[in-house]
Design a protein around this motif. Structure first.
Motif, PDB file in Angstrom:
ATOM      1  N   LYS A 100       0.817  -1.218   0.000  1.00  0.00           N
ATOM      2  CA  LYS A 100       0.000   0.000   0.000  1.00  0.00           C
ATOM      3  C   LYS A 100       0.853   1.270   0.000  1.00  0.00           C
ATOM      4  CE  LYS A 100      -3.958  -2.257   0.659  1.00  0.00           C
ATOM      5  NZ  LYS A 100      -5.043  -2.270  -0.336  1.00  0.00           N
ATOM      6  N   LEU A 135      -3.475  -4.318   5.217  1.00  0.00           N
ATOM      7  CA  LEU A 135      -4.114  -3.014   5.028  1.00  0.00           C
ATOM      8  C   LEU A 135      -3.224  -1.864   5.462  1.00  0.00           C
ATOM      9  CD1 LEU A 135      -7.747  -3.788   6.262  1.00  0.00           C
ATOM     10  CD2 LEU A 135      -6.930  -3.602   3.912  1.00  0.00           C
ATOM     11  N   GLU A 160     -13.835  -5.670  -3.025  1.00  0.00           N
ATOM     12  CA  GLU A 160     -12.939  -4.816  -2.245  1.00  0.00           C
ATOM     13  C   GLU A 160     -13.399  -4.726  -0.791  1.00  0.00           C
ATOM     14  OE1 GLU A 160     -10.019  -3.062  -3.055  1.00  0.00           O
ATOM     15  OE2 GLU A 160     -10.108  -4.491  -4.698  1.00  0.00           O
ATOM     16  N   ALA A 161     -14.703  -4.690  -0.583  1.00  0.00           N
ATOM     17  CA  ALA A 161     -15.234  -4.629   0.780  1.00  0.00           C
ATOM     18  C   ALA A 161     -14.877  -5.885   1.560  1.00  0.00           C
ATOM     19  CB  ALA A 161     -16.752  -4.443   0.735  1.00  0.00           C
ATOM     20  N   HIS A 175     -12.355  -7.879   0.976  1.00  0.00           N
ATOM     21  CA  HIS A 175     -10.902  -7.835   1.217  1.00  0.00           C
ATOM     22  C   HIS A 175     -10.580  -6.925   2.399  1.00  0.00           C
ATOM     23  CE1 HIS A 175      -6.608  -7.554   0.408  1.00  0.00           C
ATOM     24  NE2 HIS A 175      -6.733  -6.242   0.401  1.00  0.00           N
ATOM     25  N   THR A 176     -11.217  -5.755   2.443  1.00  0.00           N
ATOM     26  CA  THR A 176     -10.965  -4.808   3.533  1.00  0.00           C
ATOM     27  C   THR A 176     -11.455  -5.350   4.866  1.00  0.00           C
ATOM     28  OG1 THR A 176     -11.193  -2.982   1.964  1.00  0.00           O
ATOM     29  CG2 THR A 176     -11.335  -2.430   4.303  1.00  0.00           C
ATOM     30  N   GLY A 236      -9.072  -7.897   6.126  1.00  0.00           N
ATOM     31  CA  GLY A 236      -7.897  -7.203   6.660  1.00  0.00           C
ATOM     32  C   GLY A 236      -8.169  -6.564   8.007  1.00  0.00           C
ATOM     33  N   ALA A 237      -9.370  -6.003   8.182  1.00  0.00           N
ATOM     34  CA  ALA A 237      -9.719  -5.393   9.468  1.00  0.00           C
ATOM     35  C   ALA A 237      -9.740  -6.433  10.580  1.00  0.00           C
ATOM     36  CB  ALA A 237     -11.083  -4.700   9.353  1.00  0.00           C
ATOM     37  N   TRP A 287      -8.491  -1.109  14.019  1.00  0.00           N
ATOM     38  CA  TRP A 287      -9.222  -1.825  12.973  1.00  0.00           C
ATOM     39  C   TRP A 287     -10.546  -1.169  12.601  1.00  0.00           C
ATOM     40  CZ3 TRP A 287     -14.137  -3.462  14.244  1.00  0.00           C
ATOM     41  CH2 TRP A 287     -14.458  -3.416  15.614  1.00  0.00           C
ATOM     42  N   TRP A 314     -11.002   0.653   9.215  1.00  0.00           N
ATOM     43  CA  TRP A 314     -11.064  -0.252   8.063  1.00  0.00           C
ATOM     44  C   TRP A 314     -12.428  -0.936   7.983  1.00  0.00           C
ATOM     45  CZ3 TRP A 314      -7.402   0.820   4.885  1.00  0.00           C
ATOM     46  CH2 TRP A 314      -6.158   1.245   5.370  1.00  0.00           C
ATOM     47  N   LEU A 330     -14.796   1.568   6.489  1.00  0.00           N
ATOM     48  CA  LEU A 330     -14.588   1.679   5.045  1.00  0.00           C
ATOM     49  C   LEU A 330     -15.210   0.491   4.311  1.00  0.00           C
ATOM     50  CD1 LEU A 330     -10.907   2.980   4.849  1.00  0.00           C
ATOM     51  CD2 LEU A 330     -12.994   4.234   4.284  1.00  0.00           C
ATOM     52  N   ALA A 331     -15.080  -0.692   4.889  1.00  0.00           N
ATOM     53  CA  ALA A 331     -15.691  -1.871   4.278  1.00  0.00           C
ATOM     54  C   ALA A 331     -17.207  -1.729   4.233  1.00  0.00           C
ATOM     55  CB  ALA A 331     -15.295  -3.134   5.047  1.00  0.00           C
TER      56      ALA A 331
END
Length: 717
Positions: A220, A247, A574-575, A577-578, A581-582, A592, A595, A598-599
């Motif tokens: 990133k 992330l 993408e959600a 994946h995020t 990661g969170a 966390w 993130w 954002l998801a």
């Protein structure tokens, strides 16, 4: 009185731990204390030394020098000389520290045993950029150099920004950039930005480096993008690249993921092999797999042999769960040394038999040659046995060399690297180096050092057994046994042959003989790994072709709802994946919540697009307009200002004008803009697919040509 750089010395803020020496160099606007998260993890195994760089922290801050890379290196070298460090050391440079570390290593190769560059900024010559990203990469580099100059000029120009930083916000600013006196620090920062970071010498120093070199970065990182590293590897083909995921794997790796950084440092230093299986009781026995395989290939044979042996199955160095040290040449001696060291830990002073298949058999022979006091005997199943001046072809060895050439070719092709998802060098580094060192080995010299009983089991294929081995076995029948097997002997499907050979029994009759058909010979392991890369390359070519062609030939306008659904699917992916990661950050005890939010936002947007919400669709359309327009501007700027380019300037101009035309049309004439965008994307995807298929076919033709060459059937391809 003018400052004499040669008389300056850095403040060594950290000197802790014991063991091999690691020197850490921090980034700009920082001190060695900011490396503490990494220091705490490394001092368990190393003596860690971390100075404050010239102009930062407790080190001197003269204002009559330029703070060039060479000045930083001169003071660093004098400081390290004063410490009188024992032997060579591992040098790790983070960000700015990486530029300084690379120049130091280029000038003092006798001091550095290994160089580790972490998130180090660099600016490639234009011709070394990745072709399909040239415009945006070039403009990004121009932007960063402009930004560093603007930041550095704030004090000299006495701008409102500097007045605010030096006035009401001075305390927080000094704390954030680790400044004791802001005016002095700003001068040092400005000159370092201009004369070390902007004028980085990394691309000049990299080809000169003789020690193993690793470049690690976060996936990133906004300053150093992973796809730009192919340009560095063109300058130094043996550069080991490590991508740190997550992330929070941005430029601030020392703060966000110090454990991952420490793991990468250790990963390239360890050489104790992974014990995949330990079972049974009796005579000690070590089993070694072939290149590219793991201990699991021996699973069935090990369970059988456990009745009368204490069996230990290892992963070879660089494979499976064993470490993959970048500082290693992966010679037979390196592999054998790791096997012997691990076996001593497992068996103590007891002697053991070593059995291996393919390349593992060569390693087993090297173990016996190096330490006949530890190795009681060797069982070698179909070893390649290279002989540089051999008069006839060896099919197994020829296959390895051909695959090795194909691997090197693929590693230099950006299409194959994209198909491998950035994992190509990590997947093939140990294999290619092992084959290279094997090719430089004369098996006859290795055999001449053997003083223990050896049993060779070789396939009956023509050329598999060199004449010198037949003669040697005939001259020493009491110590060297040579047997032919109708199939390729080894674990897996043919494990019963391996079990019989290890136990000293007669080889069984192959089941295929009853039907007149024998089991097919196995592919060499490097070829198998390349085959997987080729499959990914094929898929990455077919999928764009299947999407691109319909975009070109579909009659009329593609419904907006279809586009919205595709965008929704991408956002949902993408959600997910995020969110994953969170959860990983939560388990690591790291922040966390942002993130996760954002998801959730991505999920809401995906749902809005999927149900045809007009506001969401309009926002998505404007995002496309901005992205396409900026790309067009970047291509035109690169065409007008770059000194050179990896593609023709005419191509850049046409690409830029077309992108701008699409953006303008999408604003003022949406149907026309959408159609232009559709044809452009379709054409690009179709061309990408066709080019990928051509590269795939060319790779297979080249592989066959290389194999024929190494079998002495054709001249060099």
């Amino acid at each position: 009185m003018a400052t004499k750089v040669a008389e300056l010395r850095l403040k060594v803020r950290i000197d802790e731990g014991s063991g091999p020496v690691v020197v850490l160099l921090h980034g700009i606007n920082s001190t060695a204390d900011d490396m503490r998260p990494l220091v705490a993890l490394l001092t368990l195994d190393y003596r860690v030394i971390a100075p404050d760089l010239l102009g930062f922290g407790g080190s001197p801050k003269p204002l009559d020098i330029d703070y060039t890379t060479d000045e930083h290196v001169a003071v660093l070298a004098a400081t390290l000389d004063d410490l009188d460090l024992p032997g060579r050391f591992l040098l790790l440079g983070y960000s700015l520290g990486g530029d300084i570390a690379a120049r130091y290593a280029a000038h003092h190769p006798e001091r550095v045993r290994r160089l580790f560059l972490l998130s180090t900024p660099f600016y490639l010559p234009p011709e070394n950029y990745v072709k399909h990203r040239f415009g945006t990469s070039y403009v990004k580099a121009v932007f960063w150099t402009w930004l560093w100059r603007v930041i550095g000029d704030q004090k000299q120009r006495n701008t409102p920004f500097y007045a605010l930083a030096a006035g009401p916000l001075r305390g927080p600013v000094e704390e954030y950039i680790r400044a004791e006196e802001l005016p002095i620090h700003w001068e040092v920062m400005a000159r370092t930005l201009q004369n070390t970071i902007t004028a980085t010498t990394l691309v000049d120093d990299l080809p000169k480096l003789t020690m193993p070199t690793t470049f690690a970065l976060g996936v990133k990182d906004p300053l150093v993008r992973p796809y730009e590293l192919l340009g560095l590897q063109r300058l130094k083909p043996d550069l080991d690249v490590r991508r740190i995921g997550g992330l929070t794997a941005d430029h601030l790796l020392i703060v966000n993921v110090p454990d991952r950084v420490a793991e990468e440092v250790r990963r390239a230093e360890e050489n104790q092999l992974s014990v995949g299986l330990r079972t049974g009781a009796g005579e000690p026995l070590v089993l070694l797999p072939d290149l590219g395989n793991t201990w699991r290939i021996w699973q069935d044979a090990a369970d059988n042999l456990a009745a009368d042996h204490e069996v230990v199955v290892l992963d070879l160095l660089g494979f499976g769960d064993s470490p993959a040290p970048t500082a290693n040449a992966y010679s037979l001696e390196d592999h054998a040394g790791a096997v012997l060291a691990t076996a001593r830990i497992v068996f103590g002073d007891r002697r053991f038999t070593v059995a291996g298949t393919g390349f593992g058999a060569d390693v087993a022979l090297a173990c016996a040659a190096i330490d006949p006091q530890a190795v009681a005997g060797v069982v070698a199943l179909a070893p390649p046995l290279p002989t540089p001046d051999a008069s006839g072809p060896n099919p197994a060895y020829a296959g390895l060399l051909a695959s090795r050439d194909a691997a090197v070719s693929a590693a230099g092709d950006e299409r194959f690297r994209r198909a491998a998802g950035g994992r190509l060098e990590s997947e093939l580094l140990a294999t290619v180096r092992s084959v290279d060192r094997l090719a430089a080995t004369d098996a006859r010299q290795l055999m001449s050092r053997l003083a223990v009983p050896v049993r060779f089991v070789m396939p009956e294929a023509p050329g598999s057994v060199p004449g010198w081995l037949t003669s040697w076995a005939a001259s020493e029948p009491e110590r060297v046994a040579l047997e032919r097997c109708p199939v390729v002997p080894g674990p897996g499907e043919n494990s019963r042959f391996a079990v019989s050979a290890i136990r000293g029994e007669a080889l069984p009759q192959p089941a295929g003989a009853l039907t007149g058909r024998l089991p097919a010979a196995r592919r060499d392991p490097l070829s198998a790994r390349l085959g997987r890369v080729n499959v990914r390359m094929l898929l990455r070519s077919v999928v764009p072709l299947l999407v691109g062609v319909p975009l070109l030939v579909w009659p009329g306008t593609i419904p907006v709802a279809w586009v919205a659904v595709m965008l929704a699917i991408w956002l949902a992916a993408e959600a997910v994946h995020t969110l994953v990661g969170a959860i990983a950050e939560l388990r690591r005890g790291q922040p966390w919540l942002v993130w996760a939010v954002l998801a959730a936002v991505a999920v809401v947007c995906a749902v809005a697009l999927a149900i045809g919400n007009l506001v969401a669709i309009d926002v998505a359309r404007w995002i496309v307009v901005v992205v396409v327009g900026l790309r067009g501007l970047a291509q035109l700027i690169a065409a007008a200002t770059a000194s050179s380019a990896p593609v023709g300037r005419g191509v850049l101009v046409l690409d830029g004008l077309l992108s701008l035309a699409i953006a303008v049309a999408m604003i003022f004439w949406p149907p026309l803009g959408n159609r232009l965008l559709r044809y452009t994307i379709g054409g690009y995807l179709a061309a990408t697919g066709i080019a990928g298929l051509a590269a795939f076919a060319g790779s297979r033709r080249a592989a066959r040509a290389r194999l024929r060459h190494y079998l002495y059937l054709d001249p060099a391809p």
